[in-house]
Scaffold this active site. Structure first.
Site, PDB file in Angstrom:
ATOM      1  N   TRP A 142      -0.280  -0.333  -4.903  1.00 46.58           N
ATOM      2  CA  TRP A 142      -1.586   0.203  -5.193  1.00 46.58           C
ATOM      3  C   TRP A 142      -2.561  -0.909  -5.015  1.00 46.58           C
ATOM      4  O   TRP A 142      -2.195  -2.036  -4.556  1.00 46.58           O
ATOM      5  CB  TRP A 142      -1.558   0.356  -6.424  1.00 46.58           C
ATOM      6  CG  TRP A 142      -2.486   1.395  -6.993  1.00 46.58           C
ATOM      7  CD1 TRP A 142      -3.736   1.272  -7.544  1.00 46.58           C
ATOM      8  CD2 TRP A 142      -2.449   3.119  -6.576  1.00 46.58           C
ATOM      9  NE1 TRP A 142      -4.314   2.543  -7.840  1.00 46.58           N
ATOM     10  CE2 TRP A 142      -3.722   3.672  -7.193  1.00 46.58           C
ATOM     11  CE3 TRP A 142      -1.472   3.699  -6.110  1.00 46.58           C
ATOM     12  CZ2 TRP A 142      -3.866   4.882  -7.094  1.00 46.58           C
ATOM     13  CZ3 TRP A 142      -1.901   5.034  -5.985  1.00 46.58           C
ATOM     14  CH2 TRP A 142      -3.002   5.665  -6.497  1.00 46.58           C
ATOM     15  N   ASP A 144     -12.280  -2.498  -5.350  1.00 45.66           N
ATOM     16  CA  ASP A 144     -13.494  -1.907  -5.807  1.00 45.66           C
ATOM     17  C   ASP A 144     -13.344  -0.536  -6.719  1.00 45.66           C
ATOM     18  O   ASP A 144     -12.077  -0.420  -6.868  1.00 45.66           O
ATOM     19  CB  ASP A 144     -14.490  -1.267  -4.725  1.00 45.66           C
ATOM     20  CG  ASP A 144     -13.904  -0.170  -4.093  1.00 45.66           C
ATOM     21  OD1 ASP A 144     -12.682  -0.171  -3.542  1.00 45.66           O
ATOM     22  OD2 ASP A 144     -14.567   0.683  -3.654  1.00 45.66           O
ATOM     23  N   GLU A 186     -10.811   1.734  -5.437  1.00 45.78           N
ATOM     24  CA  GLU A 186      -9.293   1.377  -5.042  1.00 45.78           C
ATOM     25  C   GLU A 186      -9.378   1.103  -3.649  1.00 45.78           C
ATOM     26  O   GLU A 186      -7.943   1.107  -3.249  1.00 45.78           O
ATOM     27  CB  GLU A 186      -8.376   2.332  -5.703  1.00 45.78           C
ATOM     28  CG  GLU A 186      -8.755   2.859  -7.084  1.00 45.78           C
ATOM     29  CD  GLU A 186      -7.781   3.439  -7.869  1.00 45.78           C
ATOM     30  OE1 GLU A 186      -7.633   4.775  -7.616  1.00 45.78           O
ATOM     31  OE2 GLU A 186      -7.283   2.992  -8.669  1.00 45.78           O
ATOM     32  N   GLU A 187     -10.169   0.867  -2.898  1.00 48.30           N
ATOM     33  CA  GLU A 187      -9.924   0.894  -1.503  1.00 48.30           C
ATOM     34  C   GLU A 187     -10.234  -0.419  -0.765  1.00 48.30           C
ATOM     35  O   GLU A 187      -9.567  -1.088   0.215  1.00 48.30           O
ATOM     36  CB  GLU A 187     -10.976   1.820  -0.601  1.00 48.30           C
ATOM     37  CG  GLU A 187     -10.321   3.176  -1.272  1.00 48.30           C
ATOM     38  CD  GLU A 187     -11.309   4.308  -0.713  1.00 48.30           C
ATOM     39  OE1 GLU A 187     -10.908   5.419  -0.438  1.00 48.30           O
ATOM     40  OE2 GLU A 187     -12.633   3.954  -0.406  1.00 48.30           O
ATOM     41  N   GLU A 199     -12.459  16.974  -9.549  1.00 46.52           N
ATOM     42  CA  GLU A 199     -12.853  15.385  -8.972  1.00 46.52           C
ATOM     43  C   GLU A 199     -14.076  15.882  -8.137  1.00 46.52           C
ATOM     44  O   GLU A 199     -15.004  15.304  -8.012  1.00 46.52           O
ATOM     45  CB  GLU A 199     -11.734  14.707  -8.385  1.00 46.52           C
ATOM     46  CG  GLU A 199     -12.179  13.336  -7.898  1.00 46.52           C
ATOM     47  CD  GLU A 199     -10.951  12.804  -7.302  1.00 46.52           C
ATOM     48  OE1 GLU A 199     -10.618  13.193  -6.032  1.00 46.52           O
ATOM     49  OE2 GLU A 199     -10.628  11.513  -7.846  1.00 46.52           O
TER      50      GLU A 199
HETATM   51  C1  NOJ Z   1      -6.044   6.806  -4.149  1.00 46.33           C
HETATM   52  C2  NOJ Z   1      -7.181   6.380  -4.669  1.00 46.33           C
HETATM   53  O1  NOJ Z   1      -7.402   6.604  -6.043  1.00 46.33           O
HETATM   54  C3  NOJ Z   1      -8.487   6.790  -4.140  1.00 46.33           C
HETATM   55  O2  NOJ Z   1      -9.674   6.233  -4.686  1.00 46.33           O
HETATM   56  C4  NOJ Z   1      -8.458   6.254  -2.695  1.00 46.33           C
HETATM   57  O3  NOJ Z   1      -9.501   6.625  -2.133  1.00 46.33           O
HETATM   58  C5  NOJ Z   1      -7.229   6.673  -2.059  1.00 46.33           C
HETATM   59  N1  NOJ Z   1      -6.102   6.279  -2.734  1.00 46.33           N
HETATM   60  C6  NOJ Z   1      -7.023   6.412  -0.529  1.00 46.33           C
HETATM   61  O4  NOJ Z   1      -7.091   5.066  -0.485  1.00 46.33           O
HETATM   62  C1  NOJ Z   2      -9.674   7.667  -7.785  1.00 45.47           C
HETATM   63  C2  NOJ Z   2     -10.911   7.194  -7.909  1.00 45.47           C
HETATM   64  O1  NOJ Z   2     -11.284   6.612  -6.935  1.00 45.47           O
HETATM   65  C3  NOJ Z   2     -10.874   6.158  -9.078  1.00 45.47           C
HETATM   66  O2  NOJ Z   2     -12.265   5.485  -9.363  1.00 45.47           O
HETATM   67  C4  NOJ Z   2     -10.288   6.485 -10.326  1.00 45.47           C
HETATM   68  O3  NOJ Z   2      -9.881   5.646 -11.315  1.00 45.47           O
HETATM   69  C5  NOJ Z   2      -8.915   7.441  -9.971  1.00 45.47           C
HETATM   70  N1  NOJ Z   2      -9.214   8.189  -8.941  1.00 45.47           N
HETATM   71  C6  NOJ Z   2      -8.422   8.162 -11.316  1.00 45.47           C
HETATM   72  O4  NOJ Z   2      -9.346   8.975 -11.607  1.00 45.47           O
END
Ligand code: NOJ
Ligand code: NOJ
Length: 574
Positions: free
Chosen positions: A140, A197, A200-201, A425
């Site tokens: 992750w 960030d 999560e990227e 979402e």
């Molecule tokens: C899962 C993350 O929750 C999401 O924010 C991200 O865009 C995708 N992975 C792709 O990296």
């Molecule tokens: C993906 C989002 O990018 C992230 O900010 C969030 O924490 C997770 N999904 C779970 O909602």
């Protein structure tokens, strides 16, 4: 000509009326649905959160494409901040048990060893856990260092209420303070380390993370003082000042917007920045730009640049006037689940504007500066920089138009909310149908907080008023140690040895920026690097010869730095 002008005036006025009527209707119908949507996603008895322990917030009940049946510290803390605000202002007295469940659940999660570490070696930066309170161990984007700060902010709000209401002084000191101190110490000691960030990227520094860390340490210092925990105050305050200083560096004066991340190679226009303004809103701080308050010139300019980035890329926005509300998402380059508008991003724009209207009303005037001119000229092309008092025609033209603009964003969400009121979402950038995770808890919470701001509600500040940005920034976070790296490596003439690794001080795995070692004691190559104390440091040596880069073989080298002092690591090239 005159007719056309009148006709467009009429259509402007009816358009505005339609938007605010639509926003009124949406707030009325969606409020109870959004509240129920949040509660359904909290264990142990939320109707959509079977299997979640007490106080655990699931991100969404969706179990595939995407699987969001986990608990994220960020989502949970933002959601509970909204509930705690409702509880502490008397809007919903029934929430106390759930809030106590939340603080207990988070105290458990803090202690769960996970791939980011243990509670004392970085585990607090772990972004998500299983809903039975065990660690999530797959790959992750970790760590994510906004979580501890957001959690501290939520719990401090509750703890302040407990103190003010004369109950639970010992509970606050004995039970809540230890939880808070872990998170605040983590922020104090690690804010200057790289982080993924909020999306999560990108692994770098991130505006939202820096801003919420600043807020947490600022209110953490005040809170500690209040309960007599004075030994932490100066450390928290020192790092809060450093964070405030660093926060300024994200501003891009040429583009008139905040660049969301220091890494990532994107435009940097990102919902991250609007979320920052609403989650660090302090109604006592006026339109202060140093903390990017919602009505500050920088935050307003940023809002326009960010919204405009989505106007021409999505067909859902075609035919919308250049100064009217449009569908917005995380960032224009996004491709996750197709890269679409996000309900919570749309709500956040509306909320920032409602927050701004609250403060202008409070102070009885609004300022137009050269920085915010383009934002205000969307609503009155003849406006010039200056201060407009609340009795003036310009004030009234601008605030009326901005209220309609804000309502327009809620009207967008209203238009693309299905008839059962469910908030997923995302919604499709071409036809508006809901996409990705269903019943996203954060989408519901974002709707609720935008509705509250539309109603003029404000919540306790955190000390953003009267702050002074230090004249020079120090990156000095917590304790650091001096590490000597020695590596035995034979090289040919013109070839050099470098080091890079998972720390900012080791250039975050960048071969281009890797640090060169000295060959003074050849064939031992050496360098001394200042690294954070008590941290797992991964690194590799690389060779560069005539522009060609050769990495050491896998796996990465790893050391754990001591709590203080210095440390020497002896390696042989592998
Ligand atoms: C899962 C993350 O929750 C999401 O924010 C991200 O865009 C995708 N992975 C792709 O990296
Ligand atoms: C993906 C989002 O990018 C992230 O900010 C969030 O924490 C997770 N999904 C779970 O909602």
């Amino acid at each position: 000509m005159r007719f056309a002008f009148l006709a467009s005036l009429v259509s402007l006025a009816t358009g505005a009326l339609a938007q605010s009527a639509s926003a009124d209707a949406y707030v009325a119908s969606e409020s109870p649905i959004a509240k129920a949507g949040v509660l359904a996603n909290i264990g142990p008895s939320g109707s959509k959160s079977q299997g979640a322990k007490a106080g655990i917030v699931i991100a969404s009940p969706s179990t595939s494409n995407p699987n969001y049946l986990y608990t994220w510290t960020r989502d949970s803390s933002l959601v509970f901040k909204a509930l705690i605000d409702q509880f502490t202002t008397g809007e919903d007295d029934s929430l106390r048990t759930l809030i106590d469940d939340f603080t207990s659940a988070e105290a458990v999660l803090q202690q769960v060893s996970n791939p980011s570490g243990t509670v004392s070696t970085g585990g607090l930066g772990e972004p998500k856990f299983n809903i039975d309170e065990t660690a999530f161990t797959d790959a992750w984007g970790r760590p994510q260092r906004d979580g501890p700060a957001l959690r501290a902010t939520a719990i401090i709000t509750y703890a302040n209420w407990l103190l003010a209401n004369g109950n639970g002084t010992s509970y606050v000191t004995n039970t809540l303070w230890p939880i808070l101190k872990l998170d605040l110490d983590y922020v104090e000691n690690n804010w200057n380390q790289s982080t993924f960030d909020l999306w999560e990227e990108i692994n770098s520094s991130s505006f939202f993370t820096t801003a919420v860390q600043h807020r947490a340490l600022r209110e953490g210092a005040a809170f500690a003082n209040k309960i007599g925990q004075t030994s932490v105050v100066s450390g928290y305050t020192t790092q809060a000042n450093n964070l405030l200083c660093f926060l300024q560096s994200y501003w891009n004066p040429t583009g008139g917007y905040v660049t969301a991340n220091t890494g990532g190679g994107r435009s940097g226009k990102d919902s991250n920045t609007v979320l920052t303004s609403i989650h660090t809103f302090d109604p006592a701080a006026g339109c202060d730009a140093a903390t990017f308050q919602p009505c500050s010139d920088k935050a307003l300019s940023n809002l326009k640049v960010y919204v405009d980035a989505f106007r021409s890329i999505w067909s859902i926005n075609s035919g919308i006037a250049a100064n009217a509300a449009a569908a917005v998402g995380r960032y224009p380059e996004d491709s996750y689940q197709g890269g679409n508008p996000w309900y919570l991003s749309v709500s956040a724009v509306a909320e920032q504007l409602y927050d701004a209207l609250i403060v202008w009303d409070q102070q009885g005037s609004l300022d137009v500066t050269s920085t915010s001119l383009a934002f205000f000229q969307q609503f009155d092309s003849s406006v010039t920089a200056g201060t407009y008092a609340s009795g003036s025609a310009t004030y009234s033209t601008l605030t009326t138009a901005i209220k309609n603009f804000a309502d327009g964003f809620l009207a967008i969400n209203a238009k693309y909310t299905p008839s059962n009121g469910g908030l997923a979402e995302q919604f499709s950038k071409s036809n508006g149908s809901p996409l990705s995770a269903v019943d996203l808890t954060w989408s519901y919470a974002a709707a609720l907080t935008s509705f509250a701001a539309r109603d003029g509600k404000t919540y306790a500040g955190w000390g953003a008023d009267n702050l002074t940005v230090p004249s020079s920034c120090s990156s000095g976070s917590g304790a650091s140690v001096s590490v000597t790296f020695n590596v035995q490596a034979t090289t040919v003439f013109g070839e050099n040895i470098y080091i890079t690794g998972n720390q900012a001080a080791l250039q975050n795995w960048s071969p281009d920026n890797a640090l060169i070692l000295s060959s003074a004691n050849y064939p031992t190559w050496s360098i001394i690097v200042t690294l954070p104390a008590n941290s797992v440091v991964e690194y590799k040596y690389i060779r560069k010869f005539n522009g060609a880069v050769t990495w050491e073989s896998d796996p990465n080298n790893s050391i754990t730095t001591p709590a203080s002092g210095s440390f020497t690591q002896n390696d042989s090239w592998r």
